[in-house]
Design a protein around this motif. Sequence first.
Motif, PDB file in Angstrom:
ATOM      1  N   LEU A 118      47.968  98.026   5.582  1.00 56.46           N
ATOM      2  CA  LEU A 118      48.106  96.565   5.700  1.00 56.46           C
ATOM      3  C   LEU A 118      46.929  95.942   6.442  1.00 56.46           C
ATOM      4  CD1 LEU A 118      51.752  95.401   6.421  1.00 56.46           C
ATOM      5  CD2 LEU A 118      50.200  94.672   4.607  1.00 56.46           C
ATOM      6  N   ASP A 119      46.481  96.651   7.482  1.00 58.30           N
ATOM      7  CA  ASP A 119      45.332  96.195   8.274  1.00 58.30           C
ATOM      8  C   ASP A 119      44.085  96.157   7.375  1.00 58.30           C
ATOM      9  OD1 ASP A 119      43.727  95.478  10.343  1.00 58.30           O
ATOM     10  OD2 ASP A 119      43.747  97.402  11.376  1.00 58.30           O
ATOM     11  N   LEU A 173      44.005  95.850   4.144  1.00 57.13           N
ATOM     12  CA  LEU A 173      44.143  94.782   3.153  1.00 57.13           C
ATOM     13  C   LEU A 173      43.800  93.424   3.790  1.00 57.13           C
ATOM     14  CD1 LEU A 173      45.108  93.960   0.286  1.00 57.13           C
ATOM     15  CD2 LEU A 173      47.379  93.601   1.284  1.00 57.13           C
ATOM     16  N   TYR A 174      44.328  93.195   5.004  1.00 59.87           N
ATOM     17  CA  TYR A 174      44.078  91.937   5.706  1.00 59.87           C
ATOM     18  C   TYR A 174      42.567  91.737   5.906  1.00 59.87           C
ATOM     19  CZ  TYR A 174      44.136  88.559   9.595  1.00 59.87           C
ATOM     20  OH  TYR A 174      43.907  87.480  10.409  1.00 59.87           O
TER      21      TYR A 174
END
Length: 410
Positions: free
Chosen positions: A111-112, A114-115
Amino acid sequence: MQTNLRPDLINTPKGIEAERILRSCVHCGFCNATCPTYQLLGNEDDGPRGRIYLIKQMLEGAPATATTRTHLDRCLTCRNCETTCPAGVEYGKLVDIGRAEVEAQAPRAPLDRLYRRVVRFGLLSPRLFKLALSSAQRVRPLLPTALQSRIPAPRMPGELPTARHSRQMIVLEGCVQPALSPDINAAARRVFDAIGISLVAAPSAGCCGAIEQHMNAEEAAKTTMRRNIDAWWPLVAAGAEAIVVTASGCGVQIKDYGHVLAGDPAYARKAEKISALARDPIEILLNEQPDRLAALKPRHARRIAFHPPCTLQHGQKLKGKTEKMLAGLGFALTPVPDAHLCCGSAGTYSIFQPELSGQLKQQKVQALETGKPELIATANIGCQTHLESGTPLRVVHWLTLIDPAAPLAP
Ligand code: SF4
Ligand code: SF4
């Protein structure tokens, strides 16, 4: 400091450079005294000496962990420690090596990642960024005050001079600056036109590569740098005297092209030449004859506080030069305590480290407002936008203060 690098690093360009830098550090800790994150957090591993040691351990074979990454992520890359260091340790180069290493050994959570990718894509797509910004600016008056302050008000470029002078220099338009503050490069064109120099842009040049480099996308950064070199080369061959970079964060990056692309046989020589041509506007103006500068007069206001970006004072080592010139032109510069400290903008730092960044902004604004200035001037779009969200005062690039198209200061 003694080193014992991992066998896979010995005699590699990265290993040689890291070893040279590590060995120059005498572990005295003087640098901690001026490190903003050490001052805020009081933890050895959140200061330069501790980070150097963490990088040393990784390069000697200790496994990198998420904790190692956190300490390196919290570094602003402000390079204040380089200015303070009595041994000339090139911390900025070492932290780049350390970050690439930690990224490879201890990858971020999906997720990190992707962000970070989304942020990078958004910042590097001028059209998308402009669209998002203008949409936000349209709804700004309807938003709560706290949110309004985070959206910069629109700024207008005004009329641009034609390229009429035989003396020509290249100007970098950049990625986010044309949308956030088109008045900066417009003012630069008019200021330079007034002293007999035409600024010209290469349409296919774009972001300087700093965003990718700071987000550990090394190869993408190199591709961006090569694209800019290709875009500027015809203008350099035609006699452009310099590459004027009005954002000091981009300036420090372009001055480093020669170092980053040193191992690229096709681009090393050109990259070195491009770095040698890169100039902050202050370097050009200070070298002109005083009579050529007679056209430049204080506009908007006379009583100003100047915020020297870290990339100007620590990165490009141009401390005090802009202040000297502005004072010479008739501005009254108000006192600013701790002017050597970072404002917390630091490229994408304000996005990924909002708490530390916010604390540094608050401290910086307080320092800048100490002498009750009419406005705040700076030399980097990132600092300008960041500070603007923390003060009721106008925050501008100093070039707009001597823009011949603006009304004279009373
Ligand atoms: S980086 Fe410089 S100031 Fe900091 S510990 Fe090493 S030698 Fe001392
Ligand atoms: S670059 Fe700035 S934040 Fe990072 S260690 Fe040096 S002084 Fe501290």
